[in-house]
Enzyme design. Structure first.
Site, PDB file in Angstrom:
ATOM      1  N   GLU A  27      57.929  23.113  12.372  1.00  0.00           N
ATOM      2  CA  GLU A  27      58.461  21.753  12.550  1.00  0.00           C
ATOM      3  C   GLU A  27      58.167  20.871  11.336  1.00  0.00           C
ATOM      4  O   GLU A  27      57.391  21.240  10.444  1.00  0.00           O
ATOM      5  CB  GLU A  27      57.881  21.104  13.811  1.00  0.00           C
ATOM      6  CG  GLU A  27      56.382  20.864  13.721  1.00  0.00           C
ATOM      7  CD  GLU A  27      55.936  19.607  14.459  1.00  0.00           C
ATOM      8  OE1 GLU A  27      56.533  18.532  14.240  1.00  0.00           O
ATOM      9  OE2 GLU A  27      54.964  19.711  15.234  1.00  0.00           O
ATOM     10  N   LYS A 162      46.228  17.319  22.137  1.00  0.00           N
ATOM     11  CA  LYS A 162      45.114  16.467  21.722  1.00  0.00           C
ATOM     12  C   LYS A 162      44.628  15.623  22.887  1.00  0.00           C
ATOM     13  O   LYS A 162      45.429  15.206  23.722  1.00  0.00           O
ATOM     14  CB  LYS A 162      45.584  15.519  20.604  1.00  0.00           C
ATOM     15  CG  LYS A 162      45.684  16.187  19.270  1.00  0.00           C
ATOM     16  CD  LYS A 162      46.332  15.295  18.257  1.00  0.00           C
ATOM     17  CE  LYS A 162      47.766  15.001  18.607  1.00  0.00           C
ATOM     18  NZ  LYS A 162      48.653  16.118  18.674  1.00  0.00           N
TER      19      LYS A 162
HETATM   20  N1  PSU Z   1      50.642  16.382  17.220  1.00  0.00           N
HETATM   21  C1  PSU Z   1      50.071  16.438  15.989  1.00  0.00           C
HETATM   22  N2  PSU Z   1      50.812  16.117  14.921  1.00  0.00           N
HETATM   23  C2  PSU Z   1      52.101  15.754  15.036  1.00  0.00           C
HETATM   24  C3  PSU Z   1      52.706  15.721  16.340  1.00  0.00           C
HETATM   25  C4  PSU Z   1      51.924  16.043  17.403  1.00  0.00           C
HETATM   26  O1  PSU Z   1      48.907  16.740  15.859  1.00  0.00           O
HETATM   27  O2  PSU Z   1      52.732  15.466  14.021  1.00  0.00           O
HETATM   28  C5  PSU Z   1      54.141  15.399  16.471  1.00  0.00           C
HETATM   29  C6  PSU Z   1      54.935  16.627  16.934  1.00  0.00           C
HETATM   30  O3  PSU Z   1      56.128  16.699  16.169  1.00  0.00           O
HETATM   31  C7  PSU Z   1      55.269  16.311  18.370  1.00  0.00           C
HETATM   32  C8  PSU Z   1      55.411  14.816  18.301  1.00  0.00           C
HETATM   33  O4  PSU Z   1      56.437  16.940  18.819  1.00  0.00           O
HETATM   34  O5  PSU Z   1      54.346  14.396  17.450  1.00  0.00           O
HETATM   35  C9  PSU Z   1      55.324  14.159  19.654  1.00  0.00           C
HETATM   36  O6  PSU Z   1      55.651  12.821  19.513  1.00  0.00           O
HETATM   37  P1  PSU Z   1      55.950  11.944  20.828  1.00  0.00           P
HETATM   38  O7  PSU Z   1      54.635  11.872  21.530  1.00  0.00           O
HETATM   39  O8  PSU Z   1      56.429  10.619  20.292  1.00  0.00           O
HETATM   40  O9  PSU Z   1      56.999  12.695  21.594  1.00  0.00           O
END
Ligand code: PSU
Ligand code: MN
Length: 311
Positions: A27, A162
């Site tokens: 990603e 996390k």
């Molecule tokens: N966790 C991380 N680093 C990240 C993300 C999650 O440690 O960059 C990113 C991933 O791309 C995940 C996104 O899909 O954050 C989720 O964002 P949201 O909670 O806005 O859906």
């Protein structure tokens, strides 16, 4: 015109897919919004190297120049890393608008899954998935990643979720969405920087071949995504108690600043990076590489598996 008309697949990835070779999707929100420049660029390249060293072809996915790009490398990868937070963060709902405007975007787990599936890639490695945020009972902030996992047949290898998130609620929503949560060599769902969260996975599998067997059946059943939870290597892991204070501080800061919605995860990651003096980033990079390795091994096992099965 079908969705595939928007795909731009690199020559290397296209050749690998045509030959049935193992390919691992990666990603790019982790590049644009998850880590600072230039460590994000170094990480992106190192993770690709890990996939190659384990016998698979890496396919970094992003939205660039009005295209769904699969196999972003070289100058394009550099552009994406430099753009950082100035790039968009693409979730499912953003895709058509971003393509229409021709802007650059890092793709989240949700969107990377969509694009990987379109391209015919079945395995995807990342760091951590999005999930149910703490306080979601008021904010309704639940990542689109959880919905996507329920519907799109791509396997996501991650280091759990996390503890900036509500892990118990995240696991509940995954269950509601019908997503198998497999522990790779663990019974306990890992918490990203920490190897354990205190919550159990649904099933434990100890080898890539065992996982591939399960994935082949999931595919035969025409079901959606699978989440593989692979704990951070011991050497890079934190005790939950060590990181919890930093997480609490970052959450309080986000609250004080009124940070909401899609800005929440990037803000918290940046704040924890600052609060830990950069140490959280080192662990983050180590766990992504470890996930890339396991994803490559599963992709290899899966190509062997599929080759052995009758058509
Ligand atoms: N966790 C991380 N680093 C990240 C993300 C999650 O440690 O960059 C990113 C991933 O791309 C995940 C996104 O899909 O954050 C989720 O964002 P949201 O909670 O806005 O859906
Ligand atoms: Mn959200």
């Amino acid at each position: 015109m079908g969705a595939k008309a928007y795909l731009s697949i690199s020559a290397e990835v296209k050749a690998a897919l045509a030959a049935g070779k193992p390919v691992v999707a990666l990603e790019s929100t982790i590049i644009t919004h998850g880590m600072p420049y230039p460590q994000n660029l170094a990480m992106a390249r190192e993770v690709e190297d890990v996939v190659r060293a384990n016998g698979a072809v890496p396919a970094t996915i992003a939205i660039m120049d009005g295209r769904l790009c699969v196999g972003v490398s070289g100058e394009d990868l550099q552009r994406l890393a430099e753009e950082g937070h100035a790039a968009a963060k693409a979730s499912r709902r953003d895709m058509a608008s971003l393509l229409a405007r021709g802007v650059m975007a890092g793709t989240t787990v949700a969107t990377t899954m969509q694009i990987a599936a379109l391209a015919g890639i079945r395995i995807f490695a990342t760091g951590g998935i999005g999930g149910v945020h703490r306080g979601a009972e008021d904010s309704f902030d639940i990542s689109a990643d959880l919905e996507e996992l329920g519907r799109t047949p791509v396997t996501v290898v991650c280091a759990g979720a996390k503890s900036i998130l509500d892990i118990a609620k995240t696991l509940e929503v995954l269950e509601t969405n019908g997503v198998p949560v497999l522990g790779f060599g663990t019974d306990d769902f890992p918490a990203f920087w920490a190897r354990t969260s205190g919550f159990k996975v649904d099933q434990r599998f100890d080898t890539p071949v065992e996982v591939a067997r399960m994935l082949a059946i999931q595919s035969d059943l025409n079901m959606g995504g699978v989440l593989i939870a692979n704990p951070i290597p011991e050497a890079d892991a934190w005790e939950a108690s060590e990181i919890e204070g930093f997480i609490a501080q970052a959450l309080a800061d986000a609250d004080a600043k009124g940070i909401k919605g899609k800005a929440t995860t990037p803000f918290l990651l940046q704040r924890i990076f600052e609060l830990t003096g950069g140490k959280s980033l080192e662990s983050n990079i180590a766990l992504v590489k470890n996930n890339a390795k396991v994803a490559a091994q599963i992709a290899l096992a899966l190509s062997g598996q599929l080759a052995q099965r009758p058509a």
